[in-house]
Design a protein around this motif. Structure first.
Motif, short mmCIF file in Angstrom:
data_model
loop_
_atom_site.label_atom_id
_atom_site.label_comp_id
_atom_site.label_asym_id
_atom_site.label_seq_id
_atom_site.Cartn_x
_atom_site.Cartn_y
_atom_site.Cartn_z
N UNK A 113 0.71 -0.87 0.23
CA UNK A 113 0.01 -0.08 -0.09
C UNK A 113 0.72 0.97 -0.47
N UNK A 114 0.70 2.03 -0.15
CA UNK A 114 0.99 3.71 -0.62
C UNK A 114 2.16 3.98 0.67
N UNK A 115 1.50 3.31 2.18
CA UNK A 115 2.04 3.51 3.87
C UNK A 115 3.12 2.52 3.57
N UNK A 116 3.26 1.81 3.12
CA UNK A 116 3.99 0.64 3.38
C UNK A 116 3.55 -0.57 2.64
N UNK A 117 4.00 -2.17 2.96
CA UNK A 117 3.53 -3.36 3.20
C UNK A 117 3.83 -4.21 4.29
N UNK A 118 2.88 -5.09 3.96
CA UNK A 118 2.92 -6.03 5.32
C UNK A 118 2.32 -7.50 3.85
N UNK A 119 3.14 -8.55 5.29
CA UNK A 119 3.06 -9.86 4.81
C UNK A 119 2.70 -11.06 5.49
N UNK A 120 2.37 -11.91 4.89
CA UNK A 120 2.41 -13.46 5.81
C UNK A 120 3.56 -13.84 6.31
N UNK A 134 2.28 -10.66 12.13
CA UNK A 134 2.16 -11.76 10.40
C UNK A 134 0.96 -11.45 9.92
N UNK A 135 0.01 -11.34 9.12
CA UNK A 135 -0.97 -11.87 9.29
C UNK A 135 -1.28 -12.57 8.05
N UNK A 136 -2.57 -13.74 7.37
CA UNK A 136 -3.12 -14.39 6.41
C UNK A 136 -3.79 -13.22 5.73
N UNK A 137 -3.09 -13.66 4.62
CA UNK A 137 -3.52 -12.48 3.40
C UNK A 137 -4.85 -11.85 3.29
N UNK A 138 -6.50 -12.96 3.60
CA UNK A 138 -7.49 -12.04 3.71
C UNK A 138 -7.24 -10.89 5.07
#
Length: 272
Positions: A113-120, A134-138
């Motif tokens: 996203x514009x403010x950064x990224x998160x991942x599984x 961390x979290x599932x993509x859902x």
């Protein structure tokens, strides 16, 4: 070949304009400055997110804009403002993830996203995501909905990168634009119809620049649409075989300042 009518230069960064150590050579710095002084606009058109643009921040053209995330966003890098975005709808991102999980077991995901990224949990990032959890993509897609999804990233620990791309296109290509720019098995998914080419074409149209007046440079599959759209296109010598095969003109490698050499010829032709 020099193109005297050139009004805009569009160049990829990693593997194309940047050297392998991710620096900008002095020859390239000088060539970019000469192009702007000659009245030729320069756009950096990259798969990188805006936060990774510091390496060229000092060499932006007068407009200060860059096309990032494979065309998913136009950023004013001087002000940090998102000028325009072309998001990946959540439903399409989720459909890609579900299809890839089934077709290619072991795939893990991240959301840009514009403010950064998160991942599984299983996704090994190139940088810390700064969020801790961390979290599932859902869940990643369901949260932070005030920020558009610019890219879904899919990574596999062992597949050949080209085989991974082919499998993803077959399984999920109808849900978005799937491409790659990494040497590893890392795929980048944008919204359907969103590419470097589409956003560059829009930026050019706003400036009254036609495709015939654009010279583009690239090295990887995510550059193919842009290279096909521009009136004159160059693949650097170190480019992916598919890019070399599809692109009519070839420049020297990124380590040999291939882009800078061509820009020098363009500027020289313009000034004669």
């Amino acid at each position: 070949m020099p193109v005297p009518a050139t009004r805009l230069i569009a160049t990829d960064l990693d593997g194309t304009l940047l050297r392998d150590d991710k620096t900008v050579s002095q020859r390239t710095v000088d060539a970019l400055a000469a192009a702007e002084a000659a009245g030729i606009d320069v756009f950096f058109v990259t798969g990188r997110p805006a936060r990774w643009m510091g390496v060229v921040a000092a060499h932006l053209a007068g407009h200060g804009l860059a096309i990032v995330a494979n065309g998913a966003a136009v950023y004013d890098l001087r002000s940090g403002v998102l000028v325009e975005s072309f998001p990946l709808p959540e439903a399409d991102a989720l459909a890609v993830a579900v299809a890839l999980r089934e077709a290619v077991p072991g795939t893990s995901f991240a959301v840009e996203r514009p403010d950064g990224f998160r991942h599984e949990e299983g996704y090994l990032p190139a940088e810390p995501d700064g969020r801790g959890d961390r979290a599932p993509v859902e869940r990643l897609l369901a949260e932070d909905r005030e920020q558009p999804v610019l890219k879904l990233l899919a990574k596999h620990p062992s597949l050949d990168p080209d085989e991974f791309l082919a499998a993803a296109l077959e399984a999920a290509g109808r849900h978005g634009e799937i491409t790659r720019s990494s040497e590893s098995a890392l795929l980048e998914v944008s919204g359907a119809g969103v590419s470097k080419a589409t956003t560059l074409a829009k930026c050019c149209a706003e400036r009254g620049v036609t495709a015939a007046e654009v010279v583009a440079f690239g090295d990887m599959p995510n550059d193919l649409a842009m290279l096909g759209w521009a009136g004159t296109s160059y693949a650097v010598a170190n480019a992916h075989p598919d890019v070399l095969a599809a692109t009519p003109h070839h420049a020297r490698s990124n380590e040999e300042d291939g882009v800078a050499r061509v820009i020098e010829s363009i500027v020289a032709a313009r000034l004669t």
